[in-house]
Design an enzyme around this catalytic site. Structure first.
Site, PDB file in Angstrom:
ATOM      1  N   HIS A 204       0.793  -1.235   0.000  1.00 60.55           N
ATOM      2  CA  HIS A 204       0.000   0.000   0.000  1.00 60.55           C
ATOM      3  C   HIS A 204       0.821   1.277   0.000  1.00 60.55           C
ATOM      4  O   HIS A 204       0.271   2.359  -0.143  1.00 60.55           O
ATOM      5  CB  HIS A 204      -0.942   0.040   1.207  1.00 60.55           C
ATOM      6  CG  HIS A 204      -0.237   0.400   2.485  1.00 60.55           C
ATOM      7  ND1 HIS A 204       0.481  -0.507   3.219  1.00 60.55           N
ATOM      8  CD2 HIS A 204      -0.123   1.580   3.151  1.00 60.55           C
ATOM      9  CE1 HIS A 204       1.003   0.085   4.270  1.00 60.55           C
ATOM     10  NE2 HIS A 204       0.674   1.349   4.258  1.00 60.55           N
TER      11      HIS A 204
HETATM   12  C1  UD1 Z   1      -2.004   6.050   5.206  1.00 57.17           C
HETATM   13  C2  UD1 Z   1      -0.708   6.684   5.704  1.00 57.17           C
HETATM   14  C3  UD1 Z   1       0.405   5.643   5.648  1.00 57.17           C
HETATM   15  C4  UD1 Z   1       0.024   4.381   6.386  1.00 57.17           C
HETATM   16  C5  UD1 Z   1      -1.327   3.885   5.888  1.00 57.17           C
HETATM   17  C6  UD1 Z   1      -1.770   2.702   6.725  1.00 57.17           C
HETATM   18  C7  UD1 Z   1      -0.427   9.091   5.245  1.00 57.17           C
HETATM   19  C8  UD1 Z   1       0.258  10.082   4.394  1.00 57.17           C
HETATM   20  N1  UD1 Z   1      -0.293   7.801   4.870  1.00 57.17           N
HETATM   21  O1  UD1 Z   1      -1.802   5.704   3.851  1.00 57.17           O
HETATM   22  O2  UD1 Z   1       1.564   6.182   6.250  1.00 57.17           O
HETATM   23  O3  UD1 Z   1       1.007   3.418   6.154  1.00 57.17           O
HETATM   24  O4  UD1 Z   1      -2.298   4.919   5.983  1.00 57.17           O
HETATM   25  O5  UD1 Z   1      -2.672   1.893   6.045  1.00 57.17           O
HETATM   26  O6  UD1 Z   1      -1.072   9.452   6.198  1.00 57.17           O
HETATM   27  N2  UD1 Z   1      -9.235   4.581   1.367  1.00 57.17           N
HETATM   28  C9  UD1 Z   1     -10.475   3.995   1.296  1.00 57.17           C
HETATM   29  N3  UD1 Z   1     -11.006   3.506   2.451  1.00 57.17           N
HETATM   30  C10 UD1 Z   1     -10.376   3.590   3.651  1.00 57.17           C
HETATM   31  C11 UD1 Z   1      -9.110   4.180   3.685  1.00 57.17           C
HETATM   32  C12 UD1 Z   1      -8.551   4.675   2.535  1.00 57.17           C
HETATM   33  O7  UD1 Z   1     -11.092   3.905   0.238  1.00 57.17           O
HETATM   34  O8  UD1 Z   1     -10.930   3.169   4.667  1.00 57.17           O
HETATM   35  C13 UD1 Z   1      -8.671   5.179   0.135  1.00 57.17           C
HETATM   36  C14 UD1 Z   1      -8.712   6.721   0.268  1.00 57.17           C
HETATM   37  O9  UD1 Z   1      -9.902   7.234  -0.137  1.00 57.17           O
HETATM   38  C15 UD1 Z   1      -7.576   7.130  -0.593  1.00 57.17           C
HETATM   39  C16 UD1 Z   1      -6.585   5.957  -0.473  1.00 57.17           C
HETATM   40  O10 UD1 Z   1      -7.305   4.853   0.026  1.00 57.17           O
HETATM   41  O11 UD1 Z   1      -7.969   7.223  -1.918  1.00 57.17           O
HETATM   42  C17 UD1 Z   1      -5.422   6.305   0.416  1.00 57.17           C
HETATM   43  O12 UD1 Z   1      -5.829   6.629   1.731  1.00 57.17           O
HETATM   44  P1  UD1 Z   1      -4.929   7.601   2.651  1.00 57.17           P
HETATM   45  O13 UD1 Z   1      -5.453   7.569   4.026  1.00 57.17           O
HETATM   46  O14 UD1 Z   1      -4.728   8.900   1.980  1.00 57.17           O
HETATM   47  O15 UD1 Z   1      -3.487   6.945   2.620  1.00 57.17           O
HETATM   48  P2  UD1 Z   1      -3.013   5.455   2.882  1.00 57.17           P
HETATM   49  O16 UD1 Z   1      -2.408   4.933   1.632  1.00 57.17           O
HETATM   50  O17 UD1 Z   1      -4.097   4.660   3.516  1.00 57.17           O
HETATM   51  N1  UDP Z   2      -3.465  -5.116   9.141  1.00 55.75           N
HETATM   52  C1  UDP Z   2      -4.734  -5.633   9.392  1.00 55.75           C
HETATM   53  N2  UDP Z   2      -5.471  -6.063   8.324  1.00 55.75           N
HETATM   54  C2  UDP Z   2      -4.993  -6.033   7.042  1.00 55.75           C
HETATM   55  C3  UDP Z   2      -3.698  -5.514   6.819  1.00 55.75           C
HETATM   56  C4  UDP Z   2      -2.963  -5.044   7.890  1.00 55.75           C
HETATM   57  O1  UDP Z   2      -5.158  -5.697  10.531  1.00 55.75           O
HETATM   58  O2  UDP Z   2      -5.715  -6.425   6.132  1.00 55.75           O
HETATM   59  C5  UDP Z   2      -2.693  -4.619  10.290  1.00 55.75           C
HETATM   60  C6  UDP Z   2      -1.304  -5.191  10.410  1.00 55.75           C
HETATM   61  O3  UDP Z   2      -1.350  -6.428  11.075  1.00 55.75           O
HETATM   62  C7  UDP Z   2      -0.584  -4.109  11.185  1.00 55.75           C
HETATM   63  C8  UDP Z   2      -1.205  -2.849  10.664  1.00 55.75           C
HETATM   64  O4  UDP Z   2      -2.460  -3.227  10.092  1.00 55.75           O
HETATM   65  O5  UDP Z   2      -0.860  -4.226  12.564  1.00 55.75           O
HETATM   66  C9  UDP Z   2      -0.311  -2.262   9.632  1.00 55.75           C
HETATM   67  O6  UDP Z   2      -0.966  -1.272   8.947  1.00 55.75           O
HETATM   68  P1  UDP Z   2      -0.544  -0.817   7.492  1.00 55.75           P
HETATM   69  O7  UDP Z   2       0.263  -1.870   6.826  1.00 55.75           O
HETATM   70  O8  UDP Z   2      -1.790  -0.375   6.840  1.00 55.75           O
HETATM   71  O9  UDP Z   2       0.309   0.492   7.781  1.00 55.75           O
HETATM   72  P2  UDP Z   2       1.845   0.784   8.134  1.00 55.75           P
HETATM   73  O10 UDP Z   2       2.234  -0.057   9.298  1.00 55.75           O
HETATM   74  O11 UDP Z   2       2.651   0.519   6.903  1.00 55.75           O
HETATM   75  O12 UDP Z   2       1.828   2.241   8.436  1.00 55.75           O
END
Ligand code: UD1
Ligand code: UDP
Length: 358
Positions: A204
């Site tokens: 991601h």
């Molecule tokens: C964010 C964090 C990243 C973290 C990740 C964990 C920032 C800059 N990035 O990235 O550091 O590793 O969360 O997972 O804060 N979306 C959905 N449904 C959801 C969540 C997201 O559709 O429930 C979509 C959003 O609409 C957007 C995309 O996913 O289009 C990215 O979401 P965003 O929260 O901006 O960043 P992440 O990639 O999730």
């Molecule tokens: N995780 C989860 N379900 C999933 C994928 C990840 O519960 O489908 C959990 C994972 O075990 C970890 C956390 O989400 O505890 C990590 O989040 P993510 O990889 O989204 O973000 P990052 O750690 O890179 O910021």
């Protein structure tokens, strides 16, 4: 009674905050107010963690998500400031390195409310990552810096934190607390048709998903691994689902929707290898004794590389498939207790209570 306002918004923050909130409740003496920015909003990216991990329902729910980084962070800043003015906490508690983290810390610092940062001091030294910007700035305006590792403490020392009037503490990693606490709750993802042996993959990070060449290389490597080496089970992050569709890529692995933490723990405990670009999942592989192949160019968790538990392979097709071949089925062990052994949340709460008494 000390009033702490906790700011969370993204999946890993729910998991981290769950163990600290639990310790706060056990300690008494702290009144915790929870603010959810809304950054993650799908039921399987947010609600499931509140339900499974017993996190108190947020007192404030902002529902801010999407848009550019500036727009998302700016909207959060405005609304968090409003909430802080209304609830007047003694301290704000933020986690990790997301836009929710930075917006929360900045809103508090501008109002002269002290900020405690859980997961302080981590660095990738790659300023192209939004997370690196968020964590550097958050550390700069925090006065309690809870570091998970020795490396994190040293990073802060190298940035001159030793001569600042702030408290840098190595407390361990709250994600290990969560892994240990919830390991016994492991449950297979619903659906029931998972392969018996599999590589657990997650993907991601913006540096991979938003770069068409890197994304195409990774998709090709996942497909190749699934076809020739081992089934790949991939709980697919909504960001990645969207970008794979936009790029017209075909991902031929065992795709499932994002899962809850109990299902994730089950997958970690049953897989033959972890293949990821997540920060948290790199460590969880280690906590569950699995080798990890990390599809990034740097990691903040360098100790895992040093002990040979994790390999960095970037977004390079040949390096990914070669590393999977060498690491499939390999077990690793945490005999040095690199992450504090599950005591981080207790230490954090103790320090928060001490700070209040001073
Ligand atoms: C964010 C964090 C990243 C973290 C990740 C964990 C920032 C800059 N990035 O990235 O550091 O590793 O969360 O997972 O804060 N979306 C959905 N449904 C959801 C969540 C997201 O559709 O429930 C979509 C959003 O609409 C957007 C995309 O996913 O289009 C990215 O979401 P965003 O929260 O901006 O960043 P992440 O990639 O999730
Ligand atoms: N995780 C989860 N379900 C999933 C994928 C990840 O519960 O489908 C959990 C994972 O075990 C970890 C956390 O989400 O505890 C990590 O989040 P993510 O990889 O989204 O973000 P990052 O750690 O890179 O910021």
């Amino acid at each position: 009674m000390q009033r702490i306002l906790t700011i969370i918004g993204a999946r890993p923050q729910f998991i981290k905050a769950s163990v600290v909130s639990r310790a706060i409740q056990q300690a008494e003496g702290i009144d915790e107010i929870i603010l959810h920015t809304g950054q993650h909003f799908d039921a399987n990216m947010s609600d499931v963690f509140f339900n499974q991990l017993g996190i108190p329902k947020p007192d404030i729910q902002l529902d801010i998500h999407g848009g550019s980084h500036g727009e998302m962070t700016g909207r959060m800043l405005v609304e968090i400031e409003r909430a802080l003015l209304e609830h007047k906490p003694d301290r704000v508690l933020v986690y990790g390195d997301t836009n929710s983290t930075l917006a929360g810390a900045l809103a508090a610092a501008k109002l002269h409310i002290p900020v405690a940062h859980v997961e302080a001091g981590l660095r990738s030294f790659n300023m192209d990552m939004p997370e690196e910007i968020n964590r550097i700035l958050t550390d700069q305006i925090s006065d309690m810096l809870f570091c998970p590792t020795t490396t994190a403490v040293n990073n802060l020392k190298n940035e001159g934190f030793g001569s600042k009037p702030v408290n840098v503490m190595q407390v361990g990693d709250v994600m290990q607390d969560a892994a240990l606490l919830f390991a016994s709750k492991a449950v297979a993802p619903a659906g029931g048709d998972l392969p018996e042996k599999f590589v657990l993959a997650t993907l991601h990070r913006a540096e991979n998903t938003d770069n068409p060449e890197r994304l195409a290389n990774i998709v090709e490597a996942l497909n190749d691994t699934h076809a020739k080496q081992s089934s790949v089970v991939l709980p697919l992050h909504p960001r990645t689902r969207k970008l794979i569709a936009e790029q017209g890529l075909s991902l031929d692995v065992h795709i499932i929707d994002p899962v809850g933490y109990f299902e994730m723990v089950w997958l970690l405990d049953h897989c033959d290898l972890v293949l990821t670009d997540s920060g948290g999942v790199q460590k969880e592989a280690f906590f569950f004794g699995r080798a990890c192949v990390t599809m990034r160019d740097q990691t903040e968790w360098v100790e895992l590389i040093e002990v040979g538990a994790n390999e960095l392979v970037g977004a390079n097709f040949a390096r990914i498939v070669d590393s999977v071949a060498r690491n499939l089925g390999r077990r690793v062990s945490d005999n040095q207790q690199l992450y504090g052994g599950g005591k981080a949340s207790g230490r954090i709460v103790e320090e928060l209570m001490n700070a209040c008494d001073e």
